[in-house]
Write a protein that holds these residues in place. Sequence first.
Motif, PDB file in Angstrom:
ATOM      1  N   GLN A 207      -7.841  11.482   3.543  1.00  0.00           N
ATOM      2  CA  GLN A 207      -7.099  12.610   4.125  1.00  0.00           C
ATOM      3  C   GLN A 207      -5.884  12.983   3.271  1.00  0.00           C
ATOM      4  O   GLN A 207      -5.513  14.146   3.187  1.00  0.00           O
ATOM      5  CB  GLN A 207      -6.647  12.293   5.555  1.00  0.00           C
ATOM      6  CG  GLN A 207      -7.784  12.035   6.505  1.00  0.00           C
ATOM      7  CD  GLN A 207      -8.758  13.202   6.592  1.00  0.00           C
ATOM      8  OE1 GLN A 207      -8.378  14.323   6.899  1.00  0.00           O
ATOM      9  NE2 GLN A 207     -10.007  12.946   6.269  1.00  0.00           N
TER      10      GLN A 207
ATOM     11  N   TYR B  37       1.862   4.314  -2.220  1.00  0.00           N
ATOM     12  CA  TYR B  37       1.153   5.586  -2.407  1.00  0.00           C
ATOM     13  C   TYR B  37       2.005   6.781  -1.977  1.00  0.00           C
ATOM     14  O   TYR B  37       1.664   7.914  -2.259  1.00  0.00           O
ATOM     15  CB  TYR B  37      -0.223   5.603  -1.747  1.00  0.00           C
ATOM     16  CG  TYR B  37      -0.285   5.407  -0.243  1.00  0.00           C
ATOM     17  CD1 TYR B  37       0.642   5.961   0.626  1.00  0.00           C
ATOM     18  CD2 TYR B  37      -1.345   4.683   0.312  1.00  0.00           C
ATOM     19  CE1 TYR B  37       0.557   5.781   1.993  1.00  0.00           C
ATOM     20  CE2 TYR B  37      -1.446   4.500   1.684  1.00  0.00           C
ATOM     21  CZ  TYR B  37      -0.482   5.060   2.515  1.00  0.00           C
ATOM     22  OH  TYR B  37      -0.571   4.899   3.863  1.00  0.00           O
TER      23      TYR B  37
ATOM     24  N   MET C 179      -8.407  13.098  11.123  1.00  0.00           N
ATOM     25  CA  MET C 179      -7.938  12.122  12.119  1.00  0.00           C
ATOM     26  C   MET C 179      -6.416  12.031  11.988  1.00  0.00           C
ATOM     27  O   MET C 179      -5.863  12.435  10.969  1.00  0.00           O
ATOM     28  CB  MET C 179      -8.575  10.746  11.929  1.00  0.00           C
ATOM     29  CG  MET C 179      -8.030   9.914  10.820  1.00  0.00           C
ATOM     30  SD  MET C 179      -8.757  10.274   9.249  1.00  0.00           S
ATOM     31  CE  MET C 179     -10.453   9.917   9.574  1.00  0.00           C
ATOM     32  N   VAL C 180      -5.799  11.516  13.020  1.00  0.00           N
ATOM     33  CA  VAL C 180      -4.340  11.435  12.986  1.00  0.00           C
ATOM     34  C   VAL C 180      -3.943  10.299  12.048  1.00  0.00           C
ATOM     35  O   VAL C 180      -4.248   9.136  12.310  1.00  0.00           O
ATOM     36  CB  VAL C 180      -3.792  11.171  14.406  1.00  0.00           C
ATOM     37  CG1 VAL C 180      -2.280  11.084  14.378  1.00  0.00           C
ATOM     38  CG2 VAL C 180      -4.247  12.270  15.348  1.00  0.00           C
TER      39      VAL C 180
ATOM     40  N   GLU D  76       4.459  10.114  14.994  1.00  0.00           N
ATOM     41  CA  GLU D  76       5.276   8.891  15.027  1.00  0.00           C
ATOM     42  C   GLU D  76       6.749   9.182  14.715  1.00  0.00           C
ATOM     43  O   GLU D  76       7.048  10.068  13.906  1.00  0.00           O
ATOM     44  CB  GLU D  76       4.756   7.903  13.968  1.00  0.00           C
ATOM     45  CG  GLU D  76       3.756   6.884  14.451  1.00  0.00           C
ATOM     46  CD  GLU D  76       2.400   7.465  14.839  1.00  0.00           C
ATOM     47  OE1 GLU D  76       2.200   8.685  14.714  1.00  0.00           O
ATOM     48  OE2 GLU D  76       1.541   6.688  15.287  1.00  0.00           O
TER      49      GLU D  76
ATOM     50  N   VAL E  29      -0.686   8.698   9.859  1.00  0.00           N
ATOM     51  CA  VAL E  29       0.746   8.685   9.545  1.00  0.00           C
ATOM     52  C   VAL E  29       0.937   8.914   8.044  1.00  0.00           C
ATOM     53  O   VAL E  29       1.700   9.781   7.612  1.00  0.00           O
ATOM     54  CB  VAL E  29       1.358   7.313   9.933  1.00  0.00           C
ATOM     55  CG1 VAL E  29       2.787   7.208   9.464  1.00  0.00           C
ATOM     56  CG2 VAL E  29       1.253   7.082  11.428  1.00  0.00           C
TER      57      VAL E  29
ATOM     58  N   ARG F 116       0.828  -1.211   0.000  1.00  0.00           N
ATOM     59  CA  ARG F 116       0.000   0.000   0.000  1.00  0.00           C
ATOM     60  C   ARG F 116       0.856   1.251   0.000  1.00  0.00           C
ATOM     61  O   ARG F 116       0.512   2.252  -0.610  1.00  0.00           O
ATOM     62  CB  ARG F 116      -0.839   0.053   1.274  1.00  0.00           C
ATOM     63  CG  ARG F 116      -1.885  -0.961   1.422  1.00  0.00           C
ATOM     64  CD  ARG F 116      -2.498  -0.823   2.805  1.00  0.00           C
ATOM     65  NE  ARG F 116      -2.910   0.556   3.086  1.00  0.00           N
ATOM     66  CZ  ARG F 116      -3.995   1.137   2.618  1.00  0.00           C
ATOM     67  NH1 ARG F 116      -4.817   0.456   1.866  1.00  0.00           N
ATOM     68  NH2 ARG F 116      -4.278   2.380   2.917  1.00  0.00           N
TER      69      ARG F 116
ATOM     70  N   PRO G 287      -9.164   3.841   4.289  1.00  0.00           N
ATOM     71  CA  PRO G 287      -9.369   4.895   3.286  1.00  0.00           C
ATOM     72  C   PRO G 287      -8.159   5.837   3.211  1.00  0.00           C
ATOM     73  O   PRO G 287      -7.352   5.883   4.150  1.00  0.00           O
ATOM     74  CB  PRO G 287     -10.585   5.660   3.827  1.00  0.00           C
ATOM     75  CG  PRO G 287     -10.664   5.333   5.267  1.00  0.00           C
ATOM     76  CD  PRO G 287     -10.036   3.969   5.452  1.00  0.00           C
ATOM     77  N   ILE G 288      -8.040   6.578   2.098  1.00  0.00           N
ATOM     78  CA  ILE G 288      -6.936   7.553   2.015  1.00  0.00           C
ATOM     79  C   ILE G 288      -7.481   8.953   1.705  1.00  0.00           C
ATOM     80  O   ILE G 288      -6.810   9.782   1.096  1.00  0.00           O
ATOM     81  CB  ILE G 288      -5.847   7.136   1.006  1.00  0.00           C
ATOM     82  CG1 ILE G 288      -6.407   6.977  -0.399  1.00  0.00           C
ATOM     83  CG2 ILE G 288      -5.144   5.878   1.418  1.00  0.00           C
ATOM     84  CD1 ILE G 288      -5.298   7.065  -1.439  1.00  0.00           C
TER      85      ILE G 288
HETATM   86  C1  UD1 Z   1       0.896   3.451   9.068  1.00  0.00           C
HETATM   87  C2  UD1 Z   1       1.825   2.273   9.141  1.00  0.00           C
HETATM   88  C3  UD1 Z   1       1.115   1.081   9.767  1.00  0.00           C
HETATM   89  C4  UD1 Z   1       0.532   1.469  11.120  1.00  0.00           C
HETATM   90  C5  UD1 Z   1      -0.316   2.717  10.999  1.00  0.00           C
HETATM   91  C6  UD1 Z   1      -0.805   3.244  12.336  1.00  0.00           C
HETATM   92  C7  UD1 Z   1       3.257   2.602   7.243  1.00  0.00           C
HETATM   93  C8  UD1 Z   1       3.686   2.129   5.913  1.00  0.00           C
HETATM   94  N1  UD1 Z   1       2.260   1.937   7.802  1.00  0.00           N
HETATM   95  O1  UD1 Z   1      -0.183   3.078   8.217  1.00  0.00           O
HETATM   96  O2  UD1 Z   1       2.068   0.037   9.911  1.00  0.00           O
HETATM   97  O3  UD1 Z   1      -0.273   0.412  11.582  1.00  0.00           O
HETATM   98  O4  UD1 Z   1       0.428   3.774  10.372  1.00  0.00           O
HETATM   99  O5  UD1 Z   1       0.266   3.508  13.161  1.00  0.00           O
HETATM  100  O6  UD1 Z   1       3.836   3.506   7.830  1.00  0.00           O
HETATM  101  N2  UD1 Z   1      -7.443   6.974   7.898  1.00  0.00           N
HETATM  102  C9  UD1 Z   1      -8.531   7.508   7.247  1.00  0.00           C
HETATM  103  N3  UD1 Z   1      -8.303   8.283   6.144  1.00  0.00           N
HETATM  104  C10 UD1 Z   1      -7.054   8.523   5.659  1.00  0.00           C
HETATM  105  C11 UD1 Z   1      -5.952   7.967   6.334  1.00  0.00           C
HETATM  106  C12 UD1 Z   1      -6.174   7.188   7.451  1.00  0.00           C
HETATM  107  O7  UD1 Z   1      -9.677   7.314   7.633  1.00  0.00           O
HETATM  108  O8  UD1 Z   1      -6.913   9.233   4.651  1.00  0.00           O
HETATM  109  C13 UD1 Z   1      -7.657   6.162   9.125  1.00  0.00           C
HETATM  110  C14 UD1 Z   1      -7.212   4.709   8.948  1.00  0.00           C
HETATM  111  O9  UD1 Z   1      -8.255   3.927   8.403  1.00  0.00           O
HETATM  112  C15 UD1 Z   1      -6.888   4.336  10.382  1.00  0.00           C
HETATM  113  C16 UD1 Z   1      -6.292   5.629  10.953  1.00  0.00           C
HETATM  114  O10 UD1 Z   1      -6.780   6.669  10.116  1.00  0.00           O
HETATM  115  O11 UD1 Z   1      -8.051   4.035  11.085  1.00  0.00           O
HETATM  116  C17 UD1 Z   1      -4.790   5.663  11.005  1.00  0.00           C
HETATM  117  O12 UD1 Z   1      -4.258   5.280   9.753  1.00  0.00           O
HETATM  118  P1  UD1 Z   1      -2.829   5.782   9.248  1.00  0.00           P
HETATM  119  O13 UD1 Z   1      -2.088   6.399  10.380  1.00  0.00           O
HETATM  120  O14 UD1 Z   1      -3.015   6.587   8.019  1.00  0.00           O
HETATM  121  O15 UD1 Z   1      -2.126   4.429   8.860  1.00  0.00           O
HETATM  122  P2  UD1 Z   1      -1.161   4.179   7.638  1.00  0.00           P
HETATM  123  O16 UD1 Z   1      -0.359   5.408   7.350  1.00  0.00           O
HETATM  124  O17 UD1 Z   1      -1.918   3.553   6.532  1.00  0.00           O
END
Ligand code: UD1
Length: 431
Positions: A126, A96, A162-163, A190, A165, A93, A123-124
């Motif tokens: 954000q 991206y 939302m927070v 992080e 990463v 993933r 979802p992405i």
């Molecule tokens: C990154 C890590 C993953 C870790 C996660 C949380 C990488 C490659 N992966 O994943 O190992 O488990 O952080 O620490 O670094 N969300 C939305 N919309 C968005 C983005 C996120 O709704 O546009 C939600 C996600 O569904 C989730 C939460 O926000 O519930 C946190 O996700 P996120 O921090 O974005 O995780 P990743 O960056 O995908």
Amino acid sequence: MEQYVIRGGNPLVGEIEIGGAKNAALAILSAAIMTDETVYIENLPDVRDTNVLLDAIQKIGGIVERVNRHTVRINGSTIGDYSVDYEYIKKIRASYYLLGALLGKYKKAEVPLPGGCNIGSRPIDQHLKGFRALGAQVDIRHGAICASAEQGLFGRHIYLDMVSVGATINIMMAASMANGYTILENAAREPHVVDVANFLNSMGANIKGAGTDVIRIRGVEKLHAANYMIVPDMIEAGTYMIGAAATKGDVLIKNVIPKHLEAITAKLTEIGCEVQEFDDAIRVIASKRLHRTHVKTLPYPGYPTDMQPQISVLLALARGTSIVTESIFENRFKYVDELARMGGNVKVEGNTAIIDGVEGFTGARVSAPDLRAGAALVIAGLAADGITVVDDITYIQRGYEDFEVKLASLGAEIQKVFSEKEVQKFRYRVG
Ligand code: UD1
């Protein structure tokens, strides 16, 4: 099909070295293409995910030269294709991140929409909201995210709902080469967000505040060559900490930043482990059965979701009833049914696992449902009585370099096997 076969019962004892952080590496490798000059990256983990991303970078025309197993030279001046193939995003993933990198540098990019994955829907929105705020036109066409900013990108005030990463890093990359000043609020804190910001700054970006929830980015026109060493992997380190605790072992884990591990250290101490912190090492000693606690996963500096399956396995062996709440991903308890095959007593209700600790596990055949849950099942196997066979270890190899080799160096009886015949041989050998 590769499998791990384990004879449990040996405490993990000794010393190991932790490698570079996979999650930082994925973003840093992507960001490395943002300059036309050569970037030299050290402490790169040699794991499946980073290797797939290096292939993706080559496929769009970047030059990738492996200097040695953990060092790579990247030059993005030859990139001629701004569109990433589905085959890469399907495997990881995090390809991206090339969206933020390409959009920042070339003001256009096309990356297939990643879709859901084993741990949740993910979802992405954000990320896309951030790119749009910077002035990019972002459309979904034929399953791909098509982003372009013909007039350029412009710094803005962006507030994440939302927070996240991924969104924090992706927006930070694009904003680094935007016109003007971006303020990103409710940003993820992080350690790998900080590492990516440090890397971009070493290439000439102007990012301040990474590690807090407000990141300020003054866009620059060009980025330049850099030499950078990736931060140690806190999740790899945490996994070995829990491996030591679950097997009643004594392990010195070297090349870590103990501050990054505080949430894990605090939980291990709370349940009865001894944890000693040094400048760049941490030692975990467990000599008796541990006791129950509650854990809730949260964004950093809270307890990491990527360490949830491991601590749940540990608590499944502790005295009393523990409650583990998963607040980041909705589908992260898939290993529970596998653990039940080993005697674990865990009931899942919504995003909560109620764990009644048992005195011991018995070895069984189990499947890794995803990367971290796979590692947790290996830990269960190391602590179990008898032989455990873990299937689908390709998930584990996505994020742990030489997992079985490092565990064996700590006294574990574990072997990677390629056939049923080898499993039988192992059984015969260990009696
Ligand atoms: C990154 C890590 C993953 C870790 C996660 C949380 C990488 C490659 N992966 O994943 O190992 O488990 O952080 O620490 O670094 N969300 C939305 N919309 C968005 C983005 C996120 O709704 O546009 C939600 C996600 O569904 C989730 C939460 O926000 O519930 C946190 O996700 P996120 O921090 O974005 O995780 P990743 O960056 O995908």
